[in-house]
Design a protein around this motif. Sequence first.
Motif, mmCIF file in Angstrom:
data_model
loop_
_atom_site.group_PDB
_atom_site.id
_atom_site.type_symbol
_atom_site.label_atom_id
_atom_site.label_comp_id
_atom_site.label_asym_id
_atom_site.label_seq_id
_atom_site.Cartn_x
_atom_site.Cartn_y
_atom_site.Cartn_z
ATOM 1 N N ALA A 117 47.830 -5.388 51.908
ATOM 2 C CA ALA A 117 48.082 -5.337 50.469
ATOM 3 C C ALA A 117 46.873 -4.772 49.723
ATOM 4 C CB ALA A 117 48.430 -6.729 49.949
ATOM 5 N N GLU A 118 45.670 -5.167 50.131
ATOM 6 C CA GLU A 118 44.452 -4.658 49.498
ATOM 7 C C GLU A 118 44.313 -3.155 49.731
ATOM 8 O OE1 GLU A 118 41.128 -4.197 47.337
ATOM 9 O OE2 GLU A 118 42.427 -5.967 47.373
ATOM 10 N N GLN A 119 44.622 -2.701 50.920
ATOM 11 C CA GLN A 119 44.551 -1.272 51.234
ATOM 12 C C GLN A 119 45.542 -0.491 50.375
ATOM 13 O OE1 GLN A 119 42.383 0.257 53.059
ATOM 14 N NE2 GLN A 119 43.274 2.274 53.026
ATOM 15 N N ARG A 120 46.757 -1.033 50.207
ATOM 16 C CA ARG A 120 47.753 -0.376 49.347
ATOM 17 C C ARG A 120 47.245 -0.293 47.912
ATOM 18 N NH1 ARG A 120 51.705 -3.236 52.197
ATOM 19 N NH2 ARG A 120 51.741 -4.836 50.610
ATOM 20 N N ARG A 121 46.608 -1.382 47.417
ATOM 21 C CA ARG A 121 46.081 -1.379 46.050
ATOM 22 C C ARG A 121 45.005 -0.304 45.885
ATOM 23 N NH1 ARG A 121 47.044 -6.926 46.316
ATOM 24 N NH2 ARG A 121 45.031 -7.412 47.231
ATOM 25 N N ALA A 159 45.227 2.933 43.460
ATOM 26 C CA ALA A 159 44.224 3.172 42.429
ATOM 27 C C ALA A 159 43.645 4.578 42.556
ATOM 28 C CB ALA A 159 43.103 2.134 42.516
ATOM 29 N N LEU A 160 43.339 4.995 43.773
ATOM 30 C CA LEU A 160 42.810 6.339 43.991
ATOM 31 C C LEU A 160 43.849 7.377 43.589
ATOM 32 C CD1 LEU A 160 40.646 8.271 45.081
ATOM 33 C CD2 LEU A 160 41.762 8.083 47.299
ATOM 34 N N ARG A 161 45.084 7.162 43.966
ATOM 35 C CA ARG A 161 46.141 8.110 43.627
ATOM 36 C C ARG A 161 46.297 8.208 42.112
ATOM 37 N NH1 ARG A 161 50.251 6.047 46.631
ATOM 38 N NH2 ARG A 161 49.192 6.745 48.476
ATOM 39 N N ASP A 192 45.755 11.591 40.122
ATOM 40 C CA ASP A 192 46.851 12.121 39.294
ATOM 41 C C ASP A 192 46.380 12.396 37.878
ATOM 42 O OD1 ASP A 192 48.642 12.059 41.378
ATOM 43 O OD2 ASP A 192 49.582 10.160 40.765
ATOM 44 N N THR A 193 45.588 11.483 37.317
ATOM 45 C CA THR A 193 45.077 11.656 35.959
ATOM 46 C C THR A 193 44.161 12.870 35.871
ATOM 47 O OG1 THR A 193 45.227 9.285 35.537
ATOM 48 C CG2 THR A 193 43.780 10.555 34.101
ATOM 49 N N ILE A 194 43.257 12.990 36.828
ATOM 50 C CA ILE A 194 42.311 14.109 36.808
ATOM 51 C C ILE A 194 43.035 15.428 37.047
ATOM 52 C CG2 ILE A 194 40.365 15.161 38.020
ATOM 53 C CD1 ILE A 194 39.289 12.337 38.420
ATOM 54 N N LEU A 195 43.967 15.437 37.981
ATOM 55 C CA LEU A 195 44.679 16.675 38.289
ATOM 56 C C LEU A 195 45.607 17.107 37.158
ATOM 57 C CD1 LEU A 195 45.478 16.039 42.059
ATOM 58 C CD2 LEU A 195 43.722 17.549 41.099
ATOM 59 N N GLY A 223 40.121 -2.467 34.670
ATOM 60 C CA GLY A 223 39.316 -3.673 34.794
ATOM 61 C C GLY A 223 38.463 -3.737 36.043
ATOM 62 N N ARG A 224 37.956 -2.612 36.486
ATOM 63 C CA ARG A 224 37.131 -2.593 37.693
ATOM 64 C C ARG A 224 36.134 -1.451 37.601
ATOM 65 N NH1 ARG A 224 38.740 1.359 40.771
ATOM 66 N NH2 ARG A 224 40.679 2.404 40.333
ATOM 67 N N SER A 225 35.282 -1.367 38.597
ATOM 68 C CA SER A 225 34.323 -0.274 38.642
ATOM 69 C C SER A 225 34.814 0.801 39.603
ATOM 70 C CB SER A 225 32.949 -0.791 39.080
ATOM 71 O OG SER A 225 33.046 -1.328 40.377
ATOM 72 N N VAL A 226 34.168 1.942 39.582
ATOM 73 C CA VAL A 226 34.542 3.052 40.457
ATOM 74 C C VAL A 226 34.091 2.729 41.881
ATOM 75 C CG1 VAL A 226 34.209 5.513 40.915
ATOM 76 C CG2 VAL A 226 34.337 4.694 38.552
#
Length: 143
Positions: free
Chosen positions: A30-34, A38-40, A44-47, A73-76
């Motif tokens: 589940a953590e890996q999916r999250r 998040a990366l996707r 998507d936003t940058i692209l 609510g997190r850091s990069v």
Amino acid sequence: MALKSFGSSDTPEQKAWELEVRRKGQQAQAEQRRRKTALRDILDTILALDCDTSTLTDDELTEKVQQLAWEQGRSVSLYEAIALSQIRRAIDGDTKAATFVRDSAGDKPVDRSEISTDEVMTSADRELLANISKRLGIDPTEK
């Protein structure tokens, strides 16, 4: 001593241990999916940004990624920082970096192979299958 399959435990202690292992595996999955989601989202936003690549700066890309992470609510993460670096390299013309960004954004093309049975099976193959079916008492017209 024969190997037992996972889930075929005999004692309560083994069952409890197997449940714990499964629980930890599910949490990690589940953590890996999250993380991938998040990366996707960031990619998507940058692209989707409208930009003139000749004037786009690393600072603008970095600021956009930090803003998006802050909104979540997190850091990069380091993975996202690497993706940001790859975006910069892709903009500069690195095709391997562009492939990484495309694949990480979920746009990886799927390899599709279509096989026609007319090309694969000859009339001799069909005759052989009919003979085998006949010997086994199988009606080849039934499905």
